[in-house]
Design a protein around this motif. Structure first.
Motif, PDB file in Angstrom:
ATOM      1  N   VAL A 133       1.003  -1.249  -0.263  1.00  0.00           N
ATOM      2  CA  VAL A 133      -0.223   0.105  -0.235  1.00  0.00           C
ATOM      3  C   VAL A 133       0.889   1.335   0.081  1.00  0.00           C
ATOM      4  N   VAL A 134       0.447   1.901  -0.739  1.00  0.00           N
ATOM      5  CA  VAL A 134       1.176   3.682  -1.090  1.00  0.00           C
ATOM      6  C   VAL A 134       0.679   4.481  -0.618  1.00  0.00           C
ATOM      7  N   LYS A 135       0.788   5.811  -0.172  1.00  0.00           N
ATOM      8  CA  LYS A 135       0.617   7.020  -0.086  1.00  0.00           C
ATOM      9  C   LYS A 135       0.841   7.795  -1.072  1.00  0.00           C
ATOM     10  N   PHE A 136      -0.070   8.470  -2.241  1.00  0.00           N
ATOM     11  CA  PHE A 136       0.614   9.815  -2.612  1.00  0.00           C
ATOM     12  C   PHE A 136       0.108  10.527  -2.751  1.00  0.00           C
ATOM     13  N   VAL A 137       1.107  12.003  -2.728  1.00  0.00           N
ATOM     14  CA  VAL A 137       0.485  12.614  -2.267  1.00  0.00           C
ATOM     15  C   VAL A 137       1.215  13.934  -3.266  1.00  0.00           C
ATOM     16  N   GLY A 197      -2.134  16.636 -14.088  1.00  0.00           N
ATOM     17  CA  GLY A 197      -2.889  15.381 -14.835  1.00  0.00           C
ATOM     18  C   GLY A 197      -1.863  15.033 -15.799  1.00  0.00           C
ATOM     19  N   ALA A 198      -0.293  15.317 -15.266  1.00  0.00           N
ATOM     20  CA  ALA A 198       0.944  15.200 -16.354  1.00  0.00           C
ATOM     21  C   ALA A 198       1.236  14.283 -14.899  1.00  0.00           C
ATOM     22  N   LEU A 199       1.038  13.913 -13.902  1.00  0.00           N
ATOM     23  CA  LEU A 199       1.469  13.397 -12.419  1.00  0.00           C
ATOM     24  C   LEU A 199       0.819  12.039 -13.100  1.00  0.00           C
ATOM     25  N   ILE A 200       0.691  11.356 -13.880  1.00  0.00           N
ATOM     26  CA  ILE A 200      -0.166  10.242 -13.688  1.00  0.00           C
ATOM     27  C   ILE A 200       1.129   9.255 -14.494  1.00  0.00           C
ATOM     28  N   GLU A 201       1.797  10.568 -14.877  1.00  0.00           N
ATOM     29  CA  GLU A 201       3.091   9.112 -14.896  1.00  0.00           C
ATOM     30  C   GLU A 201       3.672   8.447 -14.227  1.00  0.00           C
ATOM     31  N   ASN A 202       3.944   9.990 -13.278  1.00  0.00           N
ATOM     32  CA  ASN A 202       4.927   9.431 -11.800  1.00  0.00           C
ATOM     33  C   ASN A 202       3.137   8.546 -11.136  1.00  0.00           C
ATOM     34  N   LEU A 203       2.198   8.409 -11.425  1.00  0.00           N
ATOM     35  CA  LEU A 203       1.864   7.461  -9.970  1.00  0.00           C
ATOM     36  C   LEU A 203       1.526   6.123 -10.863  1.00  0.00           C
ATOM     37  N   ASN A 204       2.296   6.039 -12.724  1.00  0.00           N
ATOM     38  CA  ASN A 204       1.784   5.159 -13.312  1.00  0.00           C
ATOM     39  C   ASN A 204       3.263   4.306 -12.826  1.00  0.00           C
ATOM     40  N   ASP A 205       4.333   4.646 -12.302  1.00  0.00           N
ATOM     41  CA  ASP A 205       5.718   4.492 -12.239  1.00  0.00           C
ATOM     42  C   ASP A 205       5.971   3.810 -11.004  1.00  0.00           C
ATOM     43  N   ILE A 206       4.514   3.763  -9.533  1.00  0.00           N
ATOM     44  CA  ILE A 206       4.714   2.990  -8.387  1.00  0.00           C
ATOM     45  C   ILE A 206       3.827   1.486  -8.364  1.00  0.00           C
ATOM     46  N   ASP A 207       4.769   1.214  -7.555  1.00  0.00           N
ATOM     47  CA  ASP A 207       5.089  -0.264  -7.667  1.00  0.00           C
ATOM     48  C   ASP A 207       3.818  -0.335  -6.132  1.00  0.00           C
TER      49      ASP A 207
END
Length: 504
Positions: free
Chosen positions: A73-77, A267-277
């Motif tokens: 589980v990761v919390k993304f801020v 919206g560009a942060l979808i790339e960062n979210l996509n990198d989260i394991d």
């Protein structure tokens, strides 16, 4: 085909932006974005789930049981936003020759109530040998404000919100939003390995300051909550920047004749979210935090959202496993159809088809995609987005989070009839039923961006904002809305918001 000189091509290479991407952006500037077919607001009982005490308790147990497994589980801020807008009124007063506005007067009258008051007083003493209160008694408000915003060591006007002191505790401890997110994450996002994973997106210029802030507090917070902190950072990728254009849609040039690139928005942060394991990702804004004494409600409803997400995913995975076989009984297809329509709030003429293969293909496509469960609070007049039903070009109606700017004048009655507001309170399930990771970039609606007008050196230009992270960037996700209390939404948009009871 657009022709660019070597200088402009080098700029594209530096940003790792393809020429075709720029051409697509220019097409958006010329053509605009298509108007959405907004059907109706989502309301309690129709698009928004409401749970009684017994149901909440069951979902919380579901979440607790999930955390007992081998899950990540990761919390993304998102934490890269500058705090300068918090101090807009204070800046305006510094630049004016007039009397302080009501907002500035409120700040001055309560200067000793902010968590940063001691630091501000130290800055005032270093600057002119007088404390904050002495300067206020003398009527020298501008020096006080200037020390807050620009004094070396404080510089609140230039820092991101995550590094400002928001809350002061009875024992004298003061916390930033960064630290409050750690404390909150330890309460609902800690698995059996006692590891709390948080990921913050930050601006490159503040990366080292965030890392230093973590290093200064990591041991204390790990010991306090009996956890191991696993905190990571990323920056918005340059490849998601967009070009600016003149008002006639020709490429805007800076003083050196080069192209002007701008960040593409959150919206560009979808790339960062996509990198989260991760198996599950909680998403919450940096400024929506409260002191420990008020965290119980937030934690309770975070566990509720997590439990709903886990429960829904389990049902979806079961259906997809059954759809592996073409001989699914008609009765089971009926159950799946009702689930899609009544639980996921997705409707389509295809759900009425008598063609088994057509229905099965549709069910597979709808079910086999990322899932998000989003808390929604009662609308008390806050500006921003909310939950709505939207019909796409194929006639499929589904739930979306929309911003007020996405409504035309003719659609305003639908906006005005909404009962709930989006506080950015998401639980994202990003693994598929085979255990693989969804490529989140495949589920973005590129036609859900918008265009704004900016200026540089007195010259106006148009900027392109990518589809918002929880708007168009998650357009093709399965979406579930859950009613959560207003007490879970305590954002800090202006410095005086820190004077509200929730932050004192």
């Amino acid at each position: 085909m657009m022709e660019l000189g070597e200088k402009e091509l080098n700029q594209l290479r530096e940003h790792t932006i393809a020429l075709s991407d720029v051409e697509e952006q220019l097409n958006h500037f010329v053509s605009g974005f298509p108007q959405m077919d907004i059907v109706a607001p989502a309301v309690p009982g129709h698009g928004i789930m409401v749970h009684d005490n017994a149901a909440r308790s069951e979902y919380e147990k579901c979440w607790s049981g999930y955390l007992d497994g081998d899950v990540r589980v990761v919390k993304f801020v998102p934490a890269s936003g500058a705090a300068s807008r918090m101090f807009k009124e204070l800046y305006a007063y510094l630049d004016s020759g007039g009397e302080p506005s009501a907002s500035v007067a409120e700040f001055i009258a309560n200067a000793d109530k902010f968590a940063f008051s001691d630091s501000l007083s130290e800055a005032c003493v270093c600057h002119c040998g007088k404390s904050t209160m002495q300067l206020i008694e003398e009527g020298d408000y501008k020096t006080v404000i200037a020390c807050l915003l620009t004094a070396k060591g404080l510089e609140y006007g230039n820092l991101p919100k995550g590094l400002l002191l928001f809350h002061r505790y009875a024992d004298g401890e003061c916390r930033t939003p960064f630290l409050e997110h750690i404390a909150e994450g330890a309460a609902y996002a800690c698995g059996k390995d006692r590891r709390v994973r948080l990921h913050f997106t930050v601006s490159p210029e503040f990366m080292e300051r965030f890392k230093r802030h973590l290093a200064e507090n990591e041991r204390e917070y790990s010991d306090r909550f009996g956890v191991t902190l696993d905190v990571t950072f990323s920056v918005q990728k340059a490849s998601t920047d967009t070009v600016a254009v003149n008002m006639d849609n020709t490429l805007f040039r800076d003083e050196d004749g080069g192209l002007l690139f701008r960040p593409g928005g959150h919206g560009a942060l979808i790339e960062n979210l996509n990198d989260i394991d991760a198996d599950v990702i909680f998403v919450k804004n940096i400024d929506n935090v409260v002191p420990d004494r008020l965290k119980d409600v937030t934690v309770e409803y975070k566990r509720l959202l997590g439990g709903v997400a886990v429960s829904m995913q389990k049902q979806i995975f079961g259906f997809l496993a059954e759809l592996e076989h073409d001989n699914v009984p008609d009765a089971k297809l009926m159950v799946m159809r009702q689930f899609v329509r009544n639980r996921l709030n997705v409707d389509s003429p295809v759900l009425e088809t008598k063609e088994r293969h057509t229905l099965i293909d549709f069910l597979r496509r709808v079910l086999d995609r990322p899932l998000r469960v989003c808390g929604m609070v009662k609308n008390e007049g806050e500006p921003g987005g909310g939950p709505f039903f939207v019909r796409d070009s194929k006639g499929v109606v589904a739930l979306q989070i929309l911003e007020s700017s996405q409504f035309s004048a003719q659609q305003k009655p639908i906006l005005d009839s909404a009962t709930h507001f989006n506080p950015v309170d998401l639980v994202c399930m990003v693994k598929d039923y085979r255990g693989g990771k969804f490529d989140l970039k495949r589920y973005v609606d590129s036609n859900a961006g918008f265009i704004s007008v900016k200026s540089k050196n007195g010259k106006e230009f148009k900027a392109l904002e990518l589809p918002g992270l929880w708007n168009g960037a998650m357009s093709d996700w399965n979406t579930v809305f859950v009613d959560v209390p207003l007490e879970t939404f305590n954002p800090v948009k202006t410095v005086n918001d820190l004077l509200r009871p929730a932050h004192q």
